[in-house]
Motif scaffolding. Structure first.
Motif, PDB file in Angstrom:
ATOM      1  N   ALA A  27     -16.361 -13.101 -83.749  1.00 42.65           N
ATOM      2  CA  ALA A  27     -17.065 -14.332 -83.385  1.00 42.65           C
ATOM      3  C   ALA A  27     -17.298 -15.184 -84.622  1.00 42.65           C
ATOM      4  O   ALA A  27     -17.104 -16.400 -84.617  1.00 42.65           O
ATOM      5  CB  ALA A  27     -18.380 -13.996 -82.683  1.00 42.65           C
ATOM      6  N   GLU A  28     -17.735 -14.507 -85.702  1.00 40.05           N
ATOM      7  CA  GLU A  28     -18.009 -15.224 -86.939  1.00 40.05           C
ATOM      8  C   GLU A  28     -16.769 -15.925 -87.463  1.00 40.05           C
ATOM      9  O   GLU A  28     -16.829 -17.057 -87.946  1.00 40.05           O
ATOM     10  CB  GLU A  28     -18.544 -14.256 -87.999  1.00 40.05           C
ATOM     11  CG  GLU A  28     -20.047 -14.333 -88.172  1.00 40.05           C
ATOM     12  CD  GLU A  28     -20.590 -13.136 -88.937  1.00 40.05           C
ATOM     13  OE1 GLU A  28     -19.968 -12.733 -89.935  1.00 40.05           O
ATOM     14  OE2 GLU A  28     -21.634 -12.604 -88.500  1.00 40.05           O
ATOM     15  N   THR A  29     -15.635 -15.238 -87.363  1.00 36.33           N
ATOM     16  CA  THR A  29     -14.391 -15.847 -87.824  1.00 36.33           C
ATOM     17  C   THR A  29     -14.114 -17.147 -87.089  1.00 36.33           C
ATOM     18  O   THR A  29     -13.497 -18.066 -87.627  1.00 36.33           O
ATOM     19  CB  THR A  29     -13.194 -14.898 -87.579  1.00 36.33           C
ATOM     20  OG1 THR A  29     -13.585 -13.583 -87.949  1.00 36.33           O
ATOM     21  CG2 THR A  29     -11.977 -15.336 -88.357  1.00 36.33           C
ATOM     22  N   SER A  30     -14.565 -17.218 -85.823  1.00 37.68           N
ATOM     23  CA  SER A  30     -14.353 -18.451 -85.066  1.00 37.68           C
ATOM     24  C   SER A  30     -15.536 -19.385 -85.174  1.00 37.68           C
ATOM     25  O   SER A  30     -15.661 -20.335 -84.409  1.00 37.68           O
ATOM     26  CB  SER A  30     -14.109 -18.097 -83.591  1.00 37.68           C
ATOM     27  OG  SER A  30     -13.062 -17.182 -83.469  1.00 37.68           O
ATOM     28  N   GLY A  31     -16.443 -19.075 -86.108  1.00 43.91           N
ATOM     29  CA  GLY A  31     -17.580 -19.969 -86.325  1.00 43.91           C
ATOM     30  C   GLY A  31     -18.643 -19.882 -85.250  1.00 43.91           C
ATOM     31  O   GLY A  31     -19.378 -20.829 -84.995  1.00 43.91           O
ATOM     32  N   LEU A  32     -18.732 -18.733 -84.588  1.00 44.48           N
ATOM     33  CA  LEU A  32     -19.681 -18.611 -83.477  1.00 44.48           C
ATOM     34  C   LEU A  32     -20.733 -17.553 -83.768  1.00 44.48           C
ATOM     35  O   LEU A  32     -20.483 -16.598 -84.493  1.00 44.48           O
ATOM     36  CB  LEU A  32     -18.945 -18.227 -82.190  1.00 44.48           C
ATOM     37  CG  LEU A  32     -17.849 -19.183 -81.742  1.00 44.48           C
ATOM     38  CD1 LEU A  32     -17.019 -18.540 -80.630  1.00 44.48           C
ATOM     39  CD2 LEU A  32     -18.454 -20.485 -81.252  1.00 44.48           C
ATOM     40  N   PRO A  47     -16.378 -24.108 -82.632  1.00 45.56           N
ATOM     41  CA  PRO A  47     -17.187 -23.597 -83.751  1.00 45.56           C
ATOM     42  C   PRO A  47     -18.566 -24.220 -83.756  1.00 45.56           C
ATOM     43  O   PRO A  47     -18.743 -25.396 -83.411  1.00 45.56           O
ATOM     44  CB  PRO A  47     -16.384 -24.031 -84.992  1.00 45.56           C
ATOM     45  CG  PRO A  47     -15.002 -24.264 -84.503  1.00 45.56           C
ATOM     46  CD  PRO A  47     -15.079 -24.633 -83.070  1.00 45.56           C
ATOM     47  N   GLY A  48     -19.545 -23.413 -84.157  1.00 47.11           N
ATOM     48  CA  GLY A  48     -20.921 -23.892 -84.175  1.00 47.11           C
ATOM     49  C   GLY A  48     -21.671 -23.471 -82.931  1.00 47.11           C
ATOM     50  O   GLY A  48     -22.887 -23.649 -82.817  1.00 47.11           O
ATOM     51  N   GLY A  49     -20.964 -22.918 -81.974  1.00 43.42           N
ATOM     52  CA  GLY A  49     -21.624 -22.561 -80.720  1.00 43.42           C
ATOM     53  C   GLY A  49     -22.257 -21.178 -80.765  1.00 43.42           C
ATOM     54  O   GLY A  49     -22.077 -20.423 -81.715  1.00 43.42           O
TER      55      GLY A  49
END
Lengths: 127, 631
Positions: B354-359, B396-398
């Motif tokens: 998830a972090e890799t996708s900015g989540l 990303p950011g979600g």
């Protein structure tokens, strides 16, 4: 006569024999191959491998046949077998274990996992 | 006015009446009448043998015989040809008799006039033509139905009565069907539990005007013990106000096509794995330097190839799973599970992706959620599917949040939620995303790879657990995917019968109950009334004894077998051993999953109870005496 352990790979797909053979040799094993049940048993008797990797998907259900035949031949009944199969594990996995397989992998088998299972089978004391 | 040529046979034994009527007929307008007369039954028959007529005028009284005999004779030859009976005003009952015998019309003699005759003749001819058209049409329809070999169903939504054709029942192997009308439940009760929702939805969508007709495939219980795949098609008739009051359609058996399709998909998927394995082997050999060292670019390219090999592998597995999901090889290994542990586990294993996708991926802690009864691997699969989808579609950011708690609307279940603040799903898509091969055509999707089977498989898994899966979402407002799983409850696991009928609604665990009577007991030690009473409410119960053949296990997977001994514990153990052996002989995969118990129950304690109370008392005693018998 090399000190390497010898693995007999049985599969009717020539590409697979080449690819897996290359990987096994690079990992320090001697490799002999067979592509049908008859040659598999004959080669096993002649070459006395330390381990067999067997494709269950040999034509006409010969995969299980190899294991069944080996159990009736005293020289081969203790040969550890690792089974590879393109089919689903349901039913096949249990049957393989009952026929004495040490491990069961669905194709494509991860290289690391397979090599680990080979090492385990080779170092385990005979059943 | 068009002139119609008509050959008329006039039969009357009174010569004066004959003359009068003949005169009236000559004046009839629009008709060019060729008249033949007969003054007795025998003469009439002679004329009818000689030639045919377009219209028959027959007096009710014809000497010894009466006109009705003649009508019958004519009707036996031609069910539609116009026949008008001339009746006597003193005997009004003749009119009705005339119609009943098949006359097209009747004419009271005293009122005979040209106008009347003319009207009657035209009317009778029109009516005959109409009746003939209808009969031909009905015969054509009946032939078509027979040729199609489908069953027919006809549902009156107002009265909830349904007519099933005998062919409908024959398709299910029922040779002696219950009388019509039945109810819609007669149908839905035979439908496989995992498919009931689909059928109900297909019917409802048509009723609500969302679908132009009913079309649905589902499994039904056949008398041969197997589930057959059936296709139901139908359409409704809208009454005033536009609502459907009646629906009718066909039922056909599509098992062969369905199973052939699944076998084909299964076979093809297996075949795909062989070349895939070869590619994997060669690529890994290359990238690991077995054919010489690779430069960085070469490694990059091969890694990209290997990623796609992985995708293909996932797809093939998904395809096989989706195929299996419908054929009951999809067995569940149910256990007592703690929902919080499940979601924490899925959370922690996906946090870095998830972090890799900015989540941001989190789970909401709840301290006091009861256990559920489910298959941990399969439920994890559902959660991973939902989380994976969220990671794919949320920009990303979600944030993505997991939660598990008791369902407020159904306290017998735990509800799992996967909530995100992503783009949301348009209502138009929400209906279809749980179907096979559904994919959301969304420009924002990070990766549209995959076969789109994840939600379909998740739906099957949840249905097999007896739960529901759904989504609540609005475009721009994020989505919450939810599914429910039944609570782990010993009572509901063990009480088979009353729960059986509730099970259809609540999807609880299924138990076989074997009531055992001591050998030769009969009426002596166990009151057959009590046994019958219990048996009637425990649908899946069978009665066995040590000196009789062990009954065949009822069909379908069960989660446990409870052997209830009435007074003879040893007898129950013997039956239990036999059952185990029976299962072992047939390599029954359930053998390892079933928990076996033997219990002693005092039948007298069940006497003079009503059914529900009897079962509850049984359950209480079983809980008290559960003695696991290990093989």
């Amino acid at each position: 006569m090399s000190d390497n352990k010898k693995i007999l790979v049985v599969d009717d797909d020539q590409d697979l024999l080449m690819g897996l053979g290359m990987r096994l040799r690079a990992s320090g094993y001697d490799v002999v191959t067979a592509s049908d049940s008859y040659t598999a048993v004959a080669t096993a008797r002649k070459e006395s491998p330390d381990l067999m990797i067997l494709d269950l998907g040999l034509p006409a259900g010969e995969g299980f046949l190899v294991m069944e035949r080996m159990q009736t031949i005293s020289d081969l009944s203790n040969l550890p077998v690792i089974v590879l199969s393109a089919r689903d594990p349901i039913g096949n996995r249990d049957k393989s274990h009952r026929l004495g397989a040490r491990a069961y992998f669905k194709k494509p088998a991860n290289n690391t996992d397979l090599l680990e299972a080979i090492e385990d089978a080779l170092s385990a004391t005979p059943v | 006015m068009e002139i119609v040529a008509v050959r008329v046979l006039l039969v009357d034994d009174d010569p004066e009446d004959l003359t009068i009527i003949r005169k009236l007929l000559t004046r009839a307008r629009g008709l060019d009448i060729e008249l033949v007369t007969a003054s007795s039954y025998e003469e009439a028959i002679a004329e009818l043998d000689r030639s045919t007529f377009d219209l028959h005028l027959i007096d009710f009284v014809l000497g010894e015989k009466n006109g009705l005999d003649l009508v019958r004779w004519i009707r036996a030859k031609d069910p539609d040809v116009p026949v008008i009976l001339l009746t006597n005003m003193d005997r009004p009952e003749q009119d009705l008799e005339a119609l009943r015998e098949g006359a097209s019309d009747y004419l009271p003699k005293h009122r005979l006039s040209t106008a009347e005759l003319q009207r009657a003749i035209h009317h009778a001819r029109e009516r005959s033509a109409g009746v003939r058209r209808l009969r031909v049409s009905e015969e054509r329809y009946a032939l078509a139905v027979e040729g199609a070999n489908d069953g027919i169903w006809d549902w009156n939504l107002d009265t909830n009565e349904v007519h099933f054709s005998s062919r409908w029942w024959a398709l299910l192997g029922v040779e002696d069907p219950p009388a019509n009308p039945g109810t819609i439940e007669v149908w839905t009760d035979r439908v496989h539990s995992a498919d009931q929702e689909d059928l109900r939805r297909a019917l409802t969508e048509h009723i609500e005007g969302l679908a132009p007709h009913v079309e649905c495939e589902f499994r039904m219980r056949h008398e041969d013990g197997e589930d057959h795949w059936m296709l139901a098609r139908g359409v409704g008739v809208r009454g005033e106000g536009g609502s459907i009051r009646r629906m009718a359609g066909s039922l056909s058996d599509v098992s062969e096509r369905r199973y052939a399709q699944e076998r084909l998909i299964s076979h093809v998927s297996h075949e795909l794995r062989t070349p895939l394995t070869a590619i994997y082997q060669f690529m890994t050999n290359l990238v690991d330097g077995l054919a010489g060292a690779c430069n960085d670019t070469q490694i990059q390219l091969i890694d990209a190839a290997l990623r796609n090999v992985g995708e293909l592998d996932t797809m093939i597995n998904g395809l096989v799973e989706a195929t299996r999901a419908r054929t009951d090889q999809f067995a569940l290994d149910r256990q007592r599970l703690v929902p919080q542990e499940l979601i924490d586990e899925v959370c922690s294993s996906h946090v870095s992706v998830a972090e890799t996708s900015g989540l941001t991926l989190t789970s909401v802690p709840h301290t006091s959620v009861a256990s559920v009864y489910g298959d941990p691997t399969r439920l994890r699969q559902v959660l991973v599917n939902l989380v994976g989808n969220a990671i794919k579609f949320v920009p990303p950011g979600g944030t993505i949040q997991l939660q598990a708690r008791i369902d407020e609307r159904d306290p017998g279940r735990v509800r799992f939620d996967v909530t995100d603040d992503g783009p949301g799903i348009p209502i138009v898509h929400q209906r279809r995303i749980f179907e096979r091969l559904a994919q959301i055509e969304d420009a924002g999707a990070r990766s549209r790879k995959g076969l789109g089977l994840g939600l379909y498989i998740s739906k099957e898994i949840v249905a097999r657990h007896g739960g529901r899966i759904w989504v609540e979402s609005r475009v721009g407002k994020g989505s919450t995917f939810s599914f429910t799983v039944p609570l782990y409850d010993l009572n509901t696991l063990v009480a088979p019968s009353v729960i059986e009928s509730r099970r259809r609604q609540r999807g609880l665990a299924l138990i076989d109950v074997v009531l055992s009577a001591p050998p030769g007991a009969g009426s002596q030690r166990v009151d057959p009334v009590e046994l019958r009473q219990l048996r009637s409410i425990a649908e899946r119960s069978v009665v066995g004894s040590t000196d009789s053949v062990v009954p065949r296990r009822s069909e379908g997977p069960s989660d446990g077998v409870v052997v209830v001994a009435s007074t003879d514990v040893r007898g129950a153990e013997i039956i239990l051993e036999r059952l185990q052996r029976q299962l072992a002989d047939t390599f029954d995969p359930d053998l390892n999953r079933i928990s076996w118990t033997v219990s002693e129950v005092e039948p007298s304690s069940l006497a003079a109870c009503d059914e529900v109370e009897a079962v509850e008392r049984l359950v209480a005693e079983l809980e008290r005496d559960m003695v696991p018998v290990t093989a």
